[in-house]
Design an enzyme around this catalytic site. Structure first.
Site, PDB file in Angstrom:
ATOM      1  N   LEU A  46     -16.311   5.126   5.955  1.00 22.22           N
ATOM      2  CA  LEU A  46     -16.370   5.675   7.160  1.00 22.22           C
ATOM      3  C   LEU A  46     -15.734   4.833   8.328  1.00 22.22           C
ATOM      4  O   LEU A  46     -16.257   3.860   8.855  1.00 22.22           O
ATOM      5  CB  LEU A  46     -17.923   5.991   7.577  1.00 22.22           C
ATOM      6  CG  LEU A  46     -18.630   6.694   6.505  1.00 22.22           C
ATOM      7  CD1 LEU A  46     -20.012   6.904   7.006  1.00 22.22           C
ATOM      8  CD2 LEU A  46     -18.354   8.094   6.183  1.00 22.22           C
ATOM      9  N   GLU A  68      -9.156  -3.777   1.699  1.00 22.16           N
ATOM     10  CA  GLU A  68      -7.872  -3.236   0.905  1.00 22.16           C
ATOM     11  C   GLU A  68      -6.816  -4.099   0.657  1.00 22.16           C
ATOM     12  O   GLU A  68      -6.070  -4.127  -0.331  1.00 22.16           O
ATOM     13  CB  GLU A  68      -7.693  -1.929   1.800  1.00 22.16           C
ATOM     14  CG  GLU A  68      -8.635  -0.866   1.474  1.00 22.16           C
ATOM     15  CD  GLU A  68      -8.387   0.213   2.617  1.00 22.16           C
ATOM     16  OE1 GLU A  68      -8.688  -0.240   4.001  1.00 22.16           O
ATOM     17  OE2 GLU A  68      -8.350   1.416   2.546  1.00 22.16           O
ATOM     18  N   GLY A  92     -15.250   0.786   9.289  1.00 24.24           N
ATOM     19  CA  GLY A  92     -15.481   0.174  10.658  1.00 24.24           C
ATOM     20  C   GLY A  92     -17.013   0.971  10.933  1.00 24.24           C
ATOM     21  O   GLY A  92     -17.807   0.133  11.623  1.00 24.24           O
ATOM     22  N   ARG A 124      -8.435  13.395  12.604  1.00 22.42           N
ATOM     23  CA  ARG A 124      -8.255  14.563  11.905  1.00 22.42           C
ATOM     24  C   ARG A 124      -9.319  15.282  11.704  1.00 22.42           C
ATOM     25  O   ARG A 124     -10.628  14.817  11.686  1.00 22.42           O
ATOM     26  CB  ARG A 124      -7.935  13.903  10.468  1.00 22.42           C
ATOM     27  CG  ARG A 124      -6.380  13.112  10.380  1.00 22.42           C
ATOM     28  CD  ARG A 124      -6.292  12.509   9.062  1.00 22.42           C
ATOM     29  NE  ARG A 124      -6.277  10.985   9.129  1.00 22.42           N
ATOM     30  CZ  ARG A 124      -6.474  10.046   8.258  1.00 22.42           C
ATOM     31  NH1 ARG A 124      -6.452  10.481   6.734  1.00 22.42           N
ATOM     32  NH2 ARG A 124      -6.427   8.894   8.406  1.00 22.42           N
ATOM     33  N   ARG A 149     -17.740   4.218  19.474  1.00 27.65           N
ATOM     34  CA  ARG A 149     -18.164   3.100  20.285  1.00 27.65           C
ATOM     35  C   ARG A 149     -18.061   3.797  21.751  1.00 27.65           C
ATOM     36  O   ARG A 149     -19.003   3.966  22.461  1.00 27.65           O
ATOM     37  CB  ARG A 149     -17.793   1.682  20.539  1.00 27.65           C
ATOM     38  CG  ARG A 149     -17.915   0.813  19.224  1.00 27.65           C
ATOM     39  CD  ARG A 149     -17.242  -0.283  19.029  1.00 27.65           C
ATOM     40  NE  ARG A 149     -15.589   0.033  18.696  1.00 27.65           N
ATOM     41  CZ  ARG A 149     -14.857  -0.651  18.037  1.00 27.65           C
ATOM     42  NH1 ARG A 149     -15.105  -2.130  18.055  1.00 27.65           N
ATOM     43  NH2 ARG A 149     -13.819  -0.189  17.562  1.00 27.65           N
ATOM     44  N   ASP A 170     -12.862   6.907  18.995  1.00 26.50           N
ATOM     45  CA  ASP A 170     -13.516   5.645  18.629  1.00 26.50           C
ATOM     46  C   ASP A 170     -15.253   6.140  18.892  1.00 26.50           C
ATOM     47  O   ASP A 170     -15.842   6.318  20.095  1.00 26.50           O
ATOM     48  CB  ASP A 170     -13.328   4.406  19.580  1.00 26.50           C
ATOM     49  CG  ASP A 170     -13.832   3.177  19.192  1.00 26.50           C
ATOM     50  OD1 ASP A 170     -15.055   2.997  18.830  1.00 26.50           O
ATOM     51  OD2 ASP A 170     -13.065   2.289  18.749  1.00 26.50           O
ATOM     52  N   ARG A 198       0.744  -1.032  -0.052  1.00 28.46           N
ATOM     53  CA  ARG A 198      -0.016  -0.065   0.083  1.00 28.46           C
ATOM     54  C   ARG A 198       0.855   1.329  -0.010  1.00 28.46           C
ATOM     55  O   ARG A 198       1.798   1.403   1.042  1.00 28.46           O
ATOM     56  CB  ARG A 198      -0.992   0.011   1.414  1.00 28.46           C
ATOM     57  CG  ARG A 198      -1.974   1.256   1.288  1.00 28.46           C
ATOM     58  CD  ARG A 198      -2.670   1.262   2.278  1.00 28.46           C
ATOM     59  NE  ARG A 198      -3.871   2.236   2.366  1.00 28.46           N
ATOM     60  CZ  ARG A 198      -4.798   2.216   2.931  1.00 28.46           C
ATOM     61  NH1 ARG A 198      -5.057   1.273   3.918  1.00 28.46           N
ATOM     62  NH2 ARG A 198      -5.722   3.104   2.807  1.00 28.46           N
ATOM     63  N   GLY A 236     -19.265   2.550   8.838  1.00 27.95           N
ATOM     64  CA  GLY A 236     -20.281   2.425   7.618  1.00 27.95           C
ATOM     65  C   GLY A 236     -20.661   1.240   7.809  1.00 27.95           C
ATOM     66  O   GLY A 236     -21.896   0.778   7.561  1.00 27.95           O
ATOM     67  N   GLU A 237     -20.146  -0.052   8.281  1.00 30.16           N
ATOM     68  CA  GLU A 237     -20.289  -1.311   8.533  1.00 30.16           C
ATOM     69  C   GLU A 237     -20.896  -1.698   9.592  1.00 30.16           C
ATOM     70  O   GLU A 237     -21.690  -2.891   9.715  1.00 30.16           O
ATOM     71  CB  GLU A 237     -19.036  -2.307   8.412  1.00 30.16           C
ATOM     72  CG  GLU A 237     -18.378  -2.106   6.936  1.00 30.16           C
ATOM     73  CD  GLU A 237     -17.258  -2.861   6.792  1.00 30.16           C
ATOM     74  OE1 GLU A 237     -16.766  -3.760   7.691  1.00 30.16           O
ATOM     75  OE2 GLU A 237     -16.369  -2.341   5.963  1.00 30.16           O
ATOM     76  N   ASN A 238     -20.833  -1.047  10.764  1.00 31.51           N
ATOM     77  CA  ASN A 238     -21.272  -1.341  12.150  1.00 31.51           C
ATOM     78  C   ASN A 238     -21.965  -0.485  12.807  1.00 31.51           C
ATOM     79  O   ASN A 238     -23.030  -0.919  13.644  1.00 31.51           O
ATOM     80  CB  ASN A 238     -20.009  -1.735  12.885  1.00 31.51           C
ATOM     81  CG  ASN A 238     -19.267  -2.855  12.422  1.00 31.51           C
ATOM     82  OD1 ASN A 238     -19.557  -4.035  12.233  1.00 31.51           O
ATOM     83  ND2 ASN A 238     -18.074  -2.530  11.917  1.00 31.51           N
TER      84      ASN A 238
HETATM   85  P1  AMP Z   1     -11.856   1.237  10.578  1.00 31.18           P
HETATM   86  O1  AMP Z   1     -10.804   2.287  10.758  1.00 31.18           O
HETATM   87  O2  AMP Z   1     -12.379   1.132   9.418  1.00 31.18           O
HETATM   88  O3  AMP Z   1     -11.295  -0.111  11.179  1.00 31.18           O
HETATM   89  O4  AMP Z   1     -13.010   1.822  11.573  1.00 31.18           O
HETATM   90  C1  AMP Z   1     -12.625   2.013  12.909  1.00 31.18           C
HETATM   91  C2  AMP Z   1     -13.864   2.696  13.554  1.00 31.18           C
HETATM   92  O5  AMP Z   1     -15.046   1.979  13.410  1.00 31.18           O
HETATM   93  C3  AMP Z   1     -13.509   2.511  15.211  1.00 31.18           C
HETATM   94  O6  AMP Z   1     -12.970   3.847  15.630  1.00 31.18           O
HETATM   95  C4  AMP Z   1     -15.143   2.687  15.628  1.00 31.18           C
HETATM   96  O7  AMP Z   1     -15.435   3.995  15.742  1.00 31.18           O
HETATM   97  C5  AMP Z   1     -15.943   2.308  14.478  1.00 31.18           C
HETATM   98  N1  AMP Z   1     -16.649   1.121  15.004  1.00 31.18           N
HETATM   99  C6  AMP Z   1     -16.256  -0.145  14.580  1.00 31.18           C
HETATM  100  N2  AMP Z   1     -17.132  -0.968  15.090  1.00 31.18           N
HETATM  101  C7  AMP Z   1     -18.256  -0.440  15.621  1.00 31.18           C
HETATM  102  C8  AMP Z   1     -19.480  -0.864  16.321  1.00 31.18           C
HETATM  103  N3  AMP Z   1     -19.879  -1.996  16.314  1.00 31.18           N
HETATM  104  N4  AMP Z   1     -20.198   0.322  16.610  1.00 31.18           N
HETATM  105  C9  AMP Z   1     -19.849   1.627  16.283  1.00 31.18           C
HETATM  106  N5  AMP Z   1     -18.808   1.894  15.636  1.00 31.18           N
HETATM  107  C10 AMP Z   1     -17.840   0.902  15.351  1.00 31.18           C
END
Ligand code: AMP
Length: 402
Positions: A209, A379, A328, A241, A285, A283, A93, A330-332
Protein backbone atom coordinates in the site's frame (compact mmCIF):
# COMPACT_ATOMS: atom_id res chain seq x y z
CA UNK A 1 38.49 0.28 -6.27
CA UNK A 2 35.13 -0.94 -5.01
CA UNK A 3 33.00 -3.36 -7.08
CA UNK A 4 29.58 -1.77 -7.35
CA UNK A 5 26.12 -2.88 -8.36
CA UNK A 6 23.87 -0.09 -9.51
CA UNK A 7 20.09 -0.30 -9.64
CA UNK A 8 18.10 1.92 -11.95
CA UNK A 9 14.42 2.73 -12.16
CA UNK A 10 14.08 4.89 -15.27
CA UNK A 11 10.87 6.82 -15.90
CA UNK A 12 9.91 9.43 -18.47
CA UNK A 13 11.36 12.39 -16.59
CA UNK A 14 13.35 10.81 -13.75
CA UNK A 15 15.85 8.11 -12.90
CA UNK A 16 15.96 6.65 -9.41
CA UNK A 17 19.16 4.84 -8.55
CA UNK A 18 20.83 2.96 -5.74
CA UNK A 19 24.47 1.88 -5.47
CA UNK A 20 25.66 -1.15 -3.51
CA UNK A 21 29.16 -2.27 -2.69
CA UNK A 22 29.79 -5.98 -2.54
CA UNK A 23 31.33 -6.50 0.84
CA UNK A 24 32.32 -10.10 1.70
CA UNK A 25 29.51 -11.50 -0.41
CA UNK A 26 26.90 -9.13 1.02
CA UNK A 27 25.36 -5.99 -0.40
CA UNK A 28 26.11 -2.79 1.49
CA UNK A 29 24.17 0.21 0.26
CA UNK A 30 26.38 3.19 -0.55
CA UNK A 31 23.79 5.62 -1.85
CA UNK A 32 20.22 6.16 -2.93
CA UNK A 33 19.32 8.97 -5.29
CA UNK A 34 17.31 10.47 -8.09
CA UNK A 35 17.74 12.69 -11.10
CA UNK A 36 14.48 14.42 -11.86
CA UNK A 37 13.52 16.92 -14.52
CA UNK A 38 15.03 14.84 -17.36
CA UNK A 39 14.14 16.51 -20.66
CA UNK A 40 14.12 19.88 -18.91
CA UNK A 41 15.76 21.36 -15.84
CA UNK A 42 17.43 18.31 -14.32
CA UNK A 43 18.38 18.05 -10.66
CA UNK A 44 20.55 15.43 -8.95
CA UNK A 45 19.88 14.44 -5.35
CA UNK A 46 21.33 11.59 -3.33
CA UNK A 47 21.60 10.27 0.20
CA UNK A 48 24.73 8.39 1.14
CA UNK A 49 24.88 5.31 3.38
CA UNK A 50 25.69 7.56 6.36
CA UNK A 51 22.54 9.62 5.57
CA UNK A 52 24.56 12.61 4.34
CA UNK A 53 22.54 14.40 1.64
CA UNK A 54 23.74 16.07 -1.52
CA UNK A 55 22.00 17.88 -4.38
CA UNK A 56 22.89 19.98 -7.43
CA UNK A 57 21.50 21.06 -10.79
CA UNK A 58 22.93 19.25 -13.79
CA UNK A 59 24.76 21.43 -16.26
CA UNK A 60 22.47 21.83 -19.26
CA UNK A 61 23.97 24.88 -20.88
CA UNK A 62 23.67 23.41 -24.37
CA UNK A 63 20.99 20.72 -24.61
CA UNK A 64 18.24 19.15 -22.51
CA UNK A 65 19.45 16.40 -20.18
CA UNK A 66 18.60 12.91 -21.45
CA UNK A 67 18.85 9.50 -19.72
CA UNK A 68 22.45 8.98 -20.83
CA UNK A 69 23.57 12.37 -19.50
CA UNK A 70 21.77 11.67 -16.24
CA UNK A 71 23.58 8.34 -15.82
CA UNK A 72 26.90 9.97 -16.68
CA UNK A 73 26.25 12.33 -13.76
CA UNK A 74 25.61 9.31 -11.51
CA UNK A 75 28.86 7.69 -12.70
CA UNK A 76 30.89 10.89 -12.13
CA UNK A 77 29.40 11.34 -8.67
CA UNK A 78 30.06 7.74 -7.65
CA UNK A 79 33.65 7.90 -8.90
CA UNK A 80 34.28 11.07 -6.94
CA UNK A 81 32.59 9.83 -3.77
CA UNK A 82 34.22 6.39 -3.84
CA UNK A 83 37.63 7.44 -5.17
CA UNK A 84 36.92 5.26 -8.19
CA UNK A 85 34.00 2.94 -8.76
CA UNK A 86 33.94 -0.27 -10.76
CA UNK A 87 30.31 -0.82 -11.76
CA UNK A 88 30.15 -4.55 -12.55
CA UNK A 89 26.37 -4.90 -12.90
CA UNK A 90 23.39 -2.64 -13.49
CA UNK A 91 20.00 -3.99 -12.42
CA UNK A 92 17.01 -2.34 -14.09
CA UNK A 93 13.45 -2.22 -12.92
CA UNK A 94 11.46 -3.17 -16.02
CA UNK A 95 7.73 -3.01 -15.62
CA UNK A 96 6.82 -5.68 -18.16
CA UNK A 97 8.35 -9.05 -18.86
CA UNK A 98 5.48 -10.23 -21.05
CA UNK A 99 3.81 -13.62 -20.64
CA UNK A 100 6.96 -15.72 -20.25
CA UNK A 101 9.68 -14.09 -18.16
CA UNK A 102 9.38 -15.46 -14.65
CA UNK A 103 12.90 -14.48 -13.63
CA UNK A 104 15.37 -11.64 -14.24
CA UNK A 105 17.44 -11.87 -17.40
CA UNK A 106 20.84 -10.68 -18.64
CA UNK A 107 20.09 -8.23 -21.42
CA UNK A 108 21.64 -8.53 -24.86
CA UNK A 109 20.54 -7.08 -28.20
CA UNK A 110 18.02 -9.85 -28.92
CA UNK A 111 16.48 -9.65 -25.44
CA UNK A 112 16.25 -5.86 -25.68
CA UNK A 113 14.35 -6.22 -28.97
CA UNK A 114 11.98 -8.70 -27.33
CA UNK A 115 11.38 -6.38 -24.37
CA UNK A 116 10.60 -3.64 -26.85
CA UNK A 117 7.80 -5.79 -28.24
CA UNK A 118 6.09 -5.49 -24.82
CA UNK A 119 5.90 -1.69 -25.09
CA UNK A 120 2.22 -1.71 -26.18
CA UNK A 121 1.44 -3.56 -22.92
CA UNK A 122 2.92 -0.76 -20.77
CA UNK A 123 3.34 2.33 -22.98
CA UNK A 124 3.71 4.74 -20.05
CA UNK A 125 6.67 2.90 -18.51
CA UNK A 126 8.34 0.26 -20.69
CA UNK A 127 9.89 2.64 -23.31
CA UNK A 128 11.61 4.64 -20.53
CA UNK A 129 12.76 1.52 -18.68
CA UNK A 130 14.40 0.38 -21.91
CA UNK A 131 15.89 3.85 -22.55
CA UNK A 132 17.52 3.39 -19.12
CA UNK A 133 19.06 0.07 -20.23
CA UNK A 134 20.47 1.60 -23.41
CA UNK A 135 21.85 4.59 -21.52
CA UNK A 136 23.45 2.33 -18.90
CA UNK A 137 24.99 0.20 -21.63
CA UNK A 138 26.61 3.35 -23.07
CA UNK A 139 27.80 4.64 -19.68
CA UNK A 140 28.95 1.30 -18.23
CA UNK A 141 29.88 -0.79 -21.28
CA UNK A 142 31.74 -3.43 -19.25
CA UNK A 143 28.90 -3.97 -16.77
CA UNK A 144 26.25 -6.68 -17.13
CA UNK A 145 22.78 -5.23 -17.70
CA UNK A 146 20.07 -7.17 -15.87
CA UNK A 147 16.34 -6.67 -16.41
CA UNK A 148 14.19 -7.36 -13.32
CA UNK A 149 10.49 -7.49 -14.07
CA UNK A 150 7.53 -6.30 -11.99
CA UNK A 151 5.46 -9.05 -13.59
CA UNK A 152 7.86 -11.99 -13.13
CA UNK A 153 6.79 -13.08 -9.63
CA UNK A 154 3.23 -13.68 -10.86
CA UNK A 155 4.09 -15.57 -14.01
CA UNK A 156 3.31 -19.05 -12.68
CA UNK A 157 -0.33 -18.23 -11.95
CA UNK A 158 -2.80 -20.88 -13.00
CA UNK A 159 -4.64 -20.03 -16.24
CA UNK A 160 -7.85 -19.21 -14.37
CA UNK A 161 -6.09 -16.53 -12.29
CA UNK A 162 -4.51 -15.03 -15.41
CA UNK A 163 -7.33 -14.87 -17.90
CA UNK A 164 -10.25 -12.54 -18.55
CA UNK A 165 -13.62 -13.78 -19.73
CA UNK A 166 -12.85 -12.82 -23.32
CA UNK A 167 -12.49 -15.07 -26.35
CA UNK A 168 -9.31 -17.14 -26.04
CA UNK A 169 -7.57 -15.32 -28.92
CA UNK A 170 -7.14 -12.24 -26.70
CA UNK A 171 -5.40 -14.26 -23.99
CA UNK A 172 -3.16 -15.80 -26.64
CA UNK A 173 -2.09 -12.40 -27.93
CA UNK A 174 -1.24 -11.27 -24.41
CA UNK A 175 -4.39 -9.74 -22.92
CA UNK A 176 -3.95 -11.30 -19.46
CA UNK A 177 -3.88 -10.42 -15.78
CA UNK A 178 -0.12 -9.92 -15.40
CA UNK A 179 0.01 -8.49 -11.89
CA UNK A 180 2.70 -6.00 -10.85
CA UNK A 181 4.75 -4.99 -7.74
CA UNK A 182 6.39 -8.42 -8.09
CA UNK A 183 9.81 -7.22 -6.90
CA UNK A 184 8.26 -5.93 -3.69
CA UNK A 185 6.36 -9.19 -3.09
CA UNK A 186 9.44 -11.25 -3.77
CA UNK A 187 11.50 -9.16 -1.36
CA UNK A 188 8.86 -9.43 1.36
CA UNK A 189 8.60 -13.18 0.89
CA UNK A 190 12.38 -13.60 1.13
CA UNK A 191 12.40 -11.68 4.39
CA UNK A 192 9.50 -13.78 5.65
CA UNK A 193 11.34 -16.97 4.69
CA UNK A 194 14.31 -15.81 6.70
CA UNK A 195 12.49 -14.42 9.73
CA UNK A 196 9.30 -16.53 9.86
CA UNK A 197 10.04 -19.70 7.90
CA UNK A 198 6.96 -21.58 9.09
CA UNK A 199 4.59 -18.75 8.12
CA UNK A 200 6.40 -18.33 4.81
CA UNK A 201 5.59 -21.91 3.84
CA UNK A 202 1.86 -21.26 4.37
CA UNK A 203 -0.89 -19.06 3.00
CA UNK A 204 0.25 -15.45 2.87
CA UNK A 205 -1.39 -12.24 1.67
CA UNK A 206 0.78 -9.17 1.13
CA UNK A 207 -0.73 -5.69 0.82
CA UNK A 208 1.68 -3.29 -0.89
CA UNK A 209 0.00 0.00 0.00
CA UNK A 210 1.88 3.02 -1.31
CA UNK A 211 1.22 5.62 -3.95
CA UNK A 212 0.81 2.55 -6.16
CA UNK A 213 -1.14 -0.17 -4.36
CA UNK A 214 -1.91 -3.82 -4.91
CA UNK A 215 -2.30 -7.08 -3.02
CA UNK A 216 -0.93 -10.52 -3.70
CA UNK A 217 -1.85 -14.02 -2.54
CA UNK A 218 1.16 -16.30 -2.03
CA UNK A 219 0.83 -20.03 -1.34
CA UNK A 220 3.96 -22.02 -0.41
CA UNK A 221 6.12 -19.19 -1.77
CA UNK A 222 4.32 -18.90 -5.12
CA UNK A 223 2.09 -16.03 -6.22
CA UNK A 224 -1.37 -17.42 -6.95
CA UNK A 225 -3.31 -14.17 -7.36
CA UNK A 226 -2.89 -10.43 -7.66
CA UNK A 227 -5.34 -7.53 -7.54
CA UNK A 228 -3.60 -5.86 -10.48
CA UNK A 229 -4.36 -7.11 -13.95
CA UNK A 230 -3.46 -6.30 -17.55
CA UNK A 231 -2.12 -2.94 -16.41
CA UNK A 232 -1.21 -1.36 -13.10
CA UNK A 233 -4.61 0.39 -13.08
CA UNK A 234 -6.73 -2.48 -11.80
CA UNK A 235 -7.55 -3.54 -8.25
CA UNK A 236 -7.14 -1.10 -5.35
CA UNK A 237 -7.60 2.65 -5.73
CA UNK A 238 -4.20 4.34 -5.55
CA UNK A 239 -2.72 7.80 -5.08
CA UNK A 240 -3.84 8.95 -8.53
CA UNK A 241 -5.05 5.72 -10.23
CA UNK A 242 -8.64 4.59 -10.18
CA UNK A 243 -8.30 0.89 -9.34
CA UNK A 244 -11.07 -1.48 -10.35
CA UNK A 245 -13.53 0.14 -12.76
CA UNK A 246 -16.42 -1.21 -14.77
CA UNK A 247 -15.18 -1.16 -18.40
CA UNK A 248 -18.59 0.31 -19.20
CA UNK A 249 -17.39 3.55 -17.60
CA UNK A 250 -14.65 3.81 -20.25
CA UNK A 251 -17.22 3.19 -23.00
CA UNK A 252 -19.42 5.93 -21.51
CA UNK A 253 -16.50 8.38 -21.42
CA UNK A 254 -15.76 7.61 -25.08
CA UNK A 255 -19.32 7.69 -26.37
CA UNK A 256 -21.00 10.36 -24.29
CA UNK A 257 -18.11 12.60 -23.26
CA UNK A 258 -16.20 12.10 -26.54
CA UNK A 259 -12.97 11.69 -24.59
CA UNK A 260 -9.91 10.48 -26.48
CA UNK A 261 -7.69 7.58 -25.40
CA UNK A 262 -5.11 10.09 -24.14
CA UNK A 263 -7.68 12.02 -22.12
CA UNK A 264 -9.03 8.83 -20.54
CA UNK A 265 -5.47 7.66 -19.82
CA UNK A 266 -4.80 10.95 -18.07
CA UNK A 267 -8.00 10.70 -16.03
CA UNK A 268 -7.52 7.09 -14.94
CA UNK A 269 -3.76 7.19 -14.26
CA UNK A 270 -3.17 10.73 -13.03
CA UNK A 271 -6.40 12.29 -11.79
CA UNK A 272 -8.35 9.53 -10.08
CA UNK A 273 -7.80 7.50 -6.90
CA UNK A 274 -7.27 9.40 -3.64
CA UNK A 275 -6.43 12.59 -5.53
CA UNK A 276 -9.44 12.45 -7.84
CA UNK A 277 -11.94 11.45 -5.16
CA UNK A 278 -10.78 13.98 -2.59
CA UNK A 279 -9.97 16.81 -4.97
CA UNK A 280 -7.24 17.58 -2.43
CA UNK A 281 -4.20 15.31 -2.60
CA UNK A 282 -2.88 11.84 -3.42
CA UNK A 283 -1.08 11.76 -0.07
CA UNK A 284 -2.74 9.98 2.86
CA UNK A 285 -1.13 12.42 5.31
CA UNK A 286 -2.82 15.39 3.62
CA UNK A 287 -6.18 13.60 3.61
CA UNK A 288 -5.86 12.67 7.29
CA UNK A 289 -5.10 16.31 8.10
CA UNK A 290 -8.09 17.58 6.12
CA UNK A 291 -11.55 18.23 7.57
CA UNK A 292 -13.26 17.93 4.15
CA UNK A 293 -15.83 15.17 3.70
CA UNK A 294 -14.26 14.32 0.31
CA UNK A 295 -10.96 13.50 2.04
CA UNK A 296 -12.75 11.16 4.45
CA UNK A 297 -14.67 9.56 1.57
CA UNK A 298 -11.45 8.88 -0.34
CA UNK A 299 -9.82 7.21 2.68
CA UNK A 300 -12.99 5.22 3.46
CA UNK A 301 -13.18 4.00 -0.13
CA UNK A 302 -9.50 2.96 -0.03
CA UNK A 303 -10.04 1.03 3.22
CA UNK A 304 -13.19 -0.64 1.95
CA UNK A 305 -11.51 -1.84 -1.27
CA UNK A 306 -8.53 -3.25 0.63
CA UNK A 307 -10.90 -5.22 2.89
CA UNK A 308 -12.96 -6.48 -0.04
CA UNK A 309 -9.87 -7.61 -1.95
CA UNK A 310 -8.42 -9.24 1.15
CA UNK A 311 -11.55 -11.39 1.34
CA UNK A 312 -11.21 -12.35 -2.32
CA UNK A 313 -7.55 -13.32 -2.03
CA UNK A 314 -8.23 -15.39 1.11
CA UNK A 315 -10.96 -17.27 -0.72
CA UNK A 316 -8.45 -17.95 -3.48
CA UNK A 317 -5.90 -19.17 -0.90
CA UNK A 318 -8.41 -21.20 1.12
CA UNK A 319 -7.35 -19.56 4.41
CA UNK A 320 -4.76 -17.13 5.72
CA UNK A 321 -1.77 -17.84 7.96
CA UNK A 322 -0.12 -14.47 7.57
CA UNK A 323 -0.92 -10.98 6.34
CA UNK A 324 1.92 -8.55 5.63
CA UNK A 325 1.41 -4.82 5.17
CA UNK A 326 4.08 -2.83 3.39
CA UNK A 327 4.62 0.32 1.28
CA UNK A 328 4.44 3.90 2.57
CA UNK A 329 0.84 3.53 3.79
CA UNK A 330 1.18 -0.05 5.01
CA UNK A 331 4.36 0.76 6.94
CA UNK A 332 3.29 4.10 8.44
CA UNK A 333 -0.40 4.97 8.31
CA UNK A 334 -1.53 3.74 11.75
CA UNK A 335 -5.14 4.89 11.39
CA UNK A 336 -5.62 3.52 7.89
CA UNK A 337 -4.21 0.17 9.06
CA UNK A 338 -6.56 0.23 12.05
CA UNK A 339 -9.58 0.87 9.79
CA UNK A 340 -8.56 -1.95 7.45
CA UNK A 341 -7.97 -4.50 10.19
CA UNK A 342 -10.71 -3.81 12.73
CA UNK A 343 -13.73 -6.12 13.19
CA UNK A 344 -12.10 -9.00 11.39
CA UNK A 345 -12.02 -11.37 14.39
CA UNK A 346 -14.62 -13.59 12.66
CA UNK A 347 -12.10 -13.84 9.84
CA UNK A 348 -9.25 -14.93 12.12
CA UNK A 349 -7.55 -11.54 12.38
CA UNK A 350 -7.19 -10.32 15.98
CA UNK A 351 -5.30 -7.04 16.12
CA UNK A 352 -3.33 -5.66 19.05
CA UNK A 353 -4.22 -2.00 18.43
CA UNK A 354 -1.61 -0.72 20.88
CA UNK A 355 1.08 -2.61 18.92
CA UNK A 356 -0.39 -1.16 15.71
CA UNK A 357 -0.16 2.37 17.14
CA UNK A 358 3.49 1.74 18.04
CA UNK A 359 4.26 0.49 14.49
CA UNK A 360 5.52 -2.81 15.89
CA UNK A 361 6.68 -5.60 13.63
CA UNK A 362 3.85 -7.96 14.66
CA UNK A 363 0.54 -6.19 15.23
CA UNK A 364 -1.76 -9.18 15.76
CA UNK A 365 -2.61 -10.54 19.21
CA UNK A 366 -0.68 -13.55 20.46
CA UNK A 367 -2.77 -16.55 19.40
CA UNK A 368 -4.47 -14.74 16.50
CA UNK A 369 -5.16 -17.41 13.84
CA UNK A 370 -3.67 -15.02 11.25
CA UNK A 371 -0.36 -13.36 12.13
CA UNK A 372 -0.26 -9.76 10.90
CA UNK A 373 3.15 -8.20 10.25
CA UNK A 374 4.46 -4.86 9.07
CA UNK A 375 7.57 -5.26 6.96
CA UNK A 376 9.51 -2.63 5.08
CA UNK A 377 9.83 -3.37 1.41
CA UNK A 378 12.96 -2.59 -0.59
CA UNK A 379 12.59 -3.08 -4.32
CA UNK A 380 16.03 -1.62 -5.06
CA UNK A 381 17.70 -4.20 -2.85
CA UNK A 382 15.71 -6.96 -4.54
CA UNK A 383 16.98 -5.75 -7.93
CA UNK A 384 20.54 -5.56 -6.62
CA UNK A 385 20.20 -9.06 -5.16
CA UNK A 386 18.94 -10.45 -8.48
CA UNK A 387 21.78 -8.74 -10.32
CA UNK A 388 24.38 -10.14 -7.93
CA UNK A 389 22.84 -13.60 -8.17
CA UNK A 390 22.89 -13.53 -11.96
CA UNK A 391 26.56 -12.56 -11.80
CA UNK A 392 27.15 -15.58 -9.55
CA UNK A 393 28.19 -13.51 -6.57
CA UNK A 394 27.45 -14.86 -3.11
CA UNK A 395 23.95 -14.84 -1.51
CA UNK A 396 23.62 -11.12 -1.16
CA UNK A 397 20.30 -10.59 0.62
CA UNK A 398 21.45 -10.12 4.16
CA UNK A 399 19.12 -10.96 7.04
CA UNK A 400 19.32 -7.49 8.55
CA UNK A 401 17.87 -4.91 6.18
CA UNK A 402 20.17 -1.92 6.33
P1 AMP B 1 5.22 4.87 -1.29
O1 AMP B 1 4.71 5.06 -2.67
O2 AMP B 1 5.36 3.42 -0.90
O3 AMP B 1 6.47 5.66 -1.00
O4 AMP B 1 4.10 5.46 -0.32
C1 AMP B 1 3.80 6.83 -0.35
C2 AMP B 1 2.57 7.11 0.45
O5 AMP B 1 2.67 6.62 1.79
C3 AMP B 1 2.38 8.61 0.62
O6 AMP B 1 1.70 9.14 -0.46
C4 AMP B 1 1.56 8.69 1.86
O7 AMP B 1 0.22 8.63 1.46
C5 AMP B 1 1.88 7.43 2.64
N1 AMP B 1 2.59 7.71 3.90
C6 AMP B 1 3.92 7.79 4.10
N2 AMP B 1 4.19 8.08 5.39
C7 AMP B 1 3.00 8.17 6.03
C8 AMP B 1 2.60 8.43 7.39
N3 AMP B 1 3.50 8.64 8.35
N4 AMP B 1 1.27 8.44 7.66
C9 AMP B 1 0.37 8.22 6.70
N5 AMP B 1 0.67 7.97 5.42
C10 AMP B 1 1.97 7.93 5.07
Amino acid sequence: MADIILTINAGSSSIKFAAYEIDQGKLARLALGEIDGIGGKAHFSARKGNDEKTGFDLDQSHIAVDHRMALTAVMDWLEKEQNGANVIGVGHRVVHGGPDYCEPVLVDTAILAQLRSFEPLAPLHQPYNLAGIEAAHDCFPKAAQVACFDTAFHRRHPFIADTYALPREYYDEGVRRYGFHGLSYEFIHRILRHEEPVLARGKVAVAHLGNGASMCAINSGKSVGSTMGFTALDGLPMGTRCGQLDPGVVLYLMREKKMSADEITDLLYKNSGLKGMSGISNDVRDLEASTEQSAKDALDYFVSRVRRNLGGLCAELGGLDCLVLTGGIGENAVNVRKAILQNLEWFGIQIDFAANARNERIISEKGSPTVVLILKTDEERMIAAHTAELLNLKEPLVPAIA
